[in-house]
Design a protein around this motif. Structure first.
Motif, PDB file in Angstrom:
ATOM      1  N   GLU A  70     -47.543 -27.397   4.014  1.00 23.31           N
ATOM      2  CA  GLU A  70     -47.447 -26.135   4.758  1.00 23.31           C
ATOM      3  C   GLU A  70     -46.161 -25.406   4.421  1.00 23.31           C
ATOM      4  OE1 GLU A  70     -46.092 -23.556   8.060  1.00 23.31           O
ATOM      5  OE2 GLU A  70     -45.150 -25.391   7.300  1.00 23.31           O
ATOM      6  N   ASP A  71     -46.260 -24.078   4.282  1.00 22.90           N
ATOM      7  CA  ASP A  71     -45.095 -23.257   3.969  1.00 22.90           C
ATOM      8  C   ASP A  71     -45.417 -21.810   4.332  1.00 22.90           C
ATOM      9  OD1 ASP A  71     -42.395 -23.489   2.128  1.00 22.90           O
ATOM     10  OD2 ASP A  71     -43.324 -21.516   1.951  1.00 22.90           O
ATOM     11  N   ASP A  72     -44.407 -21.068   4.809  1.00 26.62           N
ATOM     12  CA  ASP A  72     -44.675 -19.674   5.164  1.00 26.62           C
ATOM     13  C   ASP A  72     -45.083 -18.843   3.958  1.00 26.62           C
ATOM     14  OD1 ASP A  72     -42.031 -19.932   4.203  1.00 26.62           O
ATOM     15  OD2 ASP A  72     -41.314 -18.233   5.353  1.00 26.62           O
ATOM     16  N   PRO A  90     -47.988 -19.256  14.568  1.00 23.66           N
ATOM     17  CA  PRO A  90     -47.059 -19.865  15.525  1.00 23.66           C
ATOM     18  C   PRO A  90     -45.675 -19.237  15.420  1.00 23.66           C
ATOM     19  CG  PRO A  90     -48.296 -21.547  14.315  1.00 23.66           C
ATOM     20  CD  PRO A  90     -48.552 -20.240  13.624  1.00 23.66           C
ATOM     21  N   ALA A 129     -52.026 -26.941   2.663  1.00 24.80           N
ATOM     22  CA  ALA A 129     -51.901 -27.144   4.107  1.00 24.80           C
ATOM     23  C   ALA A 129     -51.386 -25.860   4.747  1.00 24.80           C
ATOM     24  CB  ALA A 129     -50.954 -28.305   4.395  1.00 24.80           C
ATOM     25  N   THR A 130     -51.702 -25.658   5.998  1.00 24.29           N
ATOM     26  CA  THR A 130     -51.275 -24.446   6.688  1.00 24.29           C
ATOM     27  C   THR A 130     -51.134 -24.721   8.173  1.00 24.29           C
ATOM     28  OG1 THR A 130     -51.853 -22.134   7.186  1.00 24.29           O
ATOM     29  CG2 THR A 130     -53.678 -23.674   6.896  1.00 24.29           C
ATOM     30  N   SER A 131     -50.276 -23.944   8.839  1.00 20.60           N
ATOM     31  CA  SER A 131     -50.165 -24.032  10.291  1.00 20.60           C
ATOM     32  C   SER A 131     -51.032 -22.988  10.978  1.00 20.60           C
ATOM     33  CB  SER A 131     -48.700 -23.865  10.722  1.00 20.60           C
ATOM     34  OG  SER A 131     -48.115 -22.723  10.139  1.00 20.60           O
ATOM     35  N   GLY A 133     -56.618 -25.165   9.599  1.00 19.99           N
ATOM     36  CA  GLY A 133     -55.992 -26.268   8.884  1.00 19.99           C
ATOM     37  C   GLY A 133     -56.050 -26.116   7.377  1.00 19.99           C
ATOM     38  N   GLU A 134     -56.040 -27.253   6.692  1.00 21.16           N
ATOM     39  CA  GLU A 134     -55.949 -27.269   5.234  1.00 21.16           C
ATOM     40  C   GLU A 134     -57.039 -26.417   4.575  1.00 21.16           C
ATOM     41  OE1 GLU A 134     -54.828 -30.921   2.683  1.00 21.16           O
ATOM     42  OE2 GLU A 134     -57.017 -30.813   2.516  1.00 21.16           O
ATOM     43  N   ARG A 156     -36.932 -30.277   6.030  1.00 19.93           N
ATOM     44  CA  ARG A 156     -38.360 -30.153   6.332  1.00 19.93           C
ATOM     45  C   ARG A 156     -39.225 -30.425   5.108  1.00 19.93           C
ATOM     46  NH1 ARG A 156     -40.143 -27.336  11.055  1.00 19.93           N
ATOM     47  NH2 ARG A 156     -42.082 -27.062   9.916  1.00 19.93           N
ATOM     48  N   ASN A 179     -48.710 -19.510   4.116  1.00 21.65           N
ATOM     49  CA  ASN A 179     -49.313 -19.049   5.370  1.00 21.65           C
ATOM     50  C   ASN A 179     -49.627 -17.563   5.314  1.00 21.65           C
ATOM     51  OD1 ASN A 179     -49.328 -21.481   6.802  1.00 21.65           O
ATOM     52  ND2 ASN A 179     -47.364 -21.095   7.825  1.00 21.65           N
ATOM     53  N   ARG A 226     -43.022 -20.731  13.220  1.00 20.98           N
ATOM     54  CA  ARG A 226     -43.210 -20.725  11.768  1.00 20.98           C
ATOM     55  C   ARG A 226     -42.960 -19.344  11.167  1.00 20.98           C
ATOM     56  NH1 ARG A 226     -41.525 -23.974   9.902  1.00 20.98           N
ATOM     57  NH2 ARG A 226     -42.715 -23.975   7.956  1.00 20.98           N
TER      58      ARG A 226
END
Length: 461
Positions: free
Chosen positions: A181-183, A216, A425-427, A431-432, A166, A186, A219
């Protein structure tokens, strides 16, 4: 369908390890499971086994319930309740305050450092220590001082140690374009939303609702995935952390709480209490203490002058005889002994090499070692955290946040902050995110500063 961290047959293998750690008598369960053809060796990669036949999966669910119901050995030195934890702690340290402009500099450095440290570790997450070294030697980058690259990597080495699938497209030197994006990012962003909505009086149920509204399910991982399932099953806190959740003493809660320390500069006890409130949704005992320790590290990094002062202050939130307190002390002792990094990491791996790569104990020892051995040098500190193996991006994110706070974004260096480009970046919804905006939101949430009379004195002074 193959669902990592959720298949009952996978959970059972991990639960056998966790239950045995808690002093439960698991012999009967092991006998029934192996007689039915079940595997008792947990999956190391996180991919989990091939889904089991329906009858075996049903047995796994039954045995998980039996393990949950077994009594654990008494552990008064490792309580779960806040008041019981506090009763074991030394008096909190009295730390100096810093001017508002200095606090802003540190918060910016903390966000930037957390992102850069996480980004460095992303492509080699899950790759063991020996594989990381082989990759770096094969690409002419040993010892690690900059980003990983696939340029010049021989095919046989790449086949033997594949990148995190990923992360490689966004975190190798040739691919980086801001923080992907990364936990590990996040959760800090989510913590801002939690505090903005509920303030410091938030409850664990508030955390659960925020997850459902914003995070989500795909994630979340390990203990958070188990807790998410338990939330949807209408299980109450703290059952969300214990029901069929063998990951309850892993690293997940530790990665969620930096912001809870940044908003409480110098008040490590308040930071730890906020972290405990968050962590108990998904973790118990040392999993929760890891979150408390990370928040205390973040809190102390806002006001202390050196890494050693940060470590001293943060250690006061750990129950002294807990396993994580021993792990942190081991990491610091390994750094104090001198010698090269390899020797220090050998000692940590000898002590904790039997644990899963996402456990809290081995990674806490690495974080403590990397901070102490790196001595405030950003590149050296995050590189140690990554080359140690195990949860490379999470450990380096925590280390990067602490050293980034002490050094400020300028002190981290353009070589590390330039590729991040001030963007994460984020989920999550929205968004970013811009780091400048995250810093402003963090500063706006600052809690009332504690009364301070004098700088913190080192415990060994």
């Amino acid at each position: 369908m193959r669902l990592t961290w959720a298949q009952p047959e996978d959970l059972l293998a991990h639960e056998l390890v966790q239950s045995a750690t808690e002093g439960k008598d698991v012999a009967g369960v092991v006998e029934r499971w192996t007689a039915a053809g079940g595997e008792v060796v947990p999956a190391v990669s996180g991919a989990g086994p091939v889904p089991a036949p329906p009858a075996l999966r049903a047995l796994a669910r039954e045995l998980l319930d039996e393990l949950d119901a077994l009594p654990a050995a008494p552990a008064p030195h490792e309580p779960d309740g806040w008041e019981q934890i506090v009763a074991l702690l030394p008096a909190p340290p009295v730390l100096a305050t810093v001017p508002d402009d200095e606090l802003a500099r540190r918060v910016h450095g903390a966000w930037s450092g957390r992102a850069a440290g996480c980004l460095l570790g992303k492509p080699v997450e899950k790759i063991p220590r020996a594989g990381i070294e082989e990759i770096l030697r094969a690409t002419g980058r040993w010892p690690l001082t900059t980003w990983f690259t696939a340029v010049g990597l021989p095919e046989d080495v790449a086949a033997r140690w594949p990148w995190n699938r990923r992360s490689a497209p966004t975190s190798l030197e040739e691919n980086i374009d801001g923080m992907p994006e990364d936990d590990d990012l996040n959760y800090p962003i989510l913590a801002l939303a939690l505090l903005e909505k509920h303030g410091p009086g938030f409850t664990t149920d508030d955390v659960a609702q925020l997850w459902l509204d914003n995070l989500p399910a795909g994630r979340v991982f390990t203990a958070e995935r188990a807790a998410y399932r338990n939330i949807l099953d209408a299980r109450p806190v703290p059952e969300t952390a214990t029901h069929q959740n063998p990951f309850r003493e892993w690293i997940g809660a530790l990665i969620r709480t930096d912001v809870l320390g940044w908003v409480a500069p110098g008040d490590v006890r308040t930071a730890a209490r906020l972290a405990w409130t968050d962590a108990r949704l998904s973790h118990t005992r040392n999993g929760g203490y890891g979150a408390m320790w990370a928040a205390a590290l973040a809190s102390a990094s806002m006001v202390c002058a050196t890494v050693d002062e940060v470590l001293d202050a943060a250690q006061t939130v750990l129950p002294p005889d807990s396993r994580i307190a021993h792990a942190v002390r081991l990491g610091r002792e390994a750094a104090a002994q001198g010698g090269d990094v390899s020797a220090g990491l050998d000692r940590i791996h000898a002590a904790y090499g039997d644990l899963h790569w996402v456990h809290v104990l081995n990674n806490a020892a690495v974080i403590a070692y990397a901070l102490a051995k790196g001595a405030g040098d950003f590149g050296a500190s995050v590189s140690i955290a990554v080359t140690a193996g195990w949860d490379t991006d999470s450990a380096a994110a925590t280390v990067g946040g602490v050293v980034g706070a002490l050094r400020g974004t300028d002190g981290i260096g353009q070589a590390w902050t330039g590729p991040v480009d001030g963007r994460i970046a984020t989920s999550l919804p929205g968004g970013e995110q811009r780091i400048d905006d995250l810093v402003a939101r963090t500063l706006a949430l600052r809690l009332t500063a504690p009364a301070v009379a004098e700088p913190f004195a080192r415990a060994d002074a």
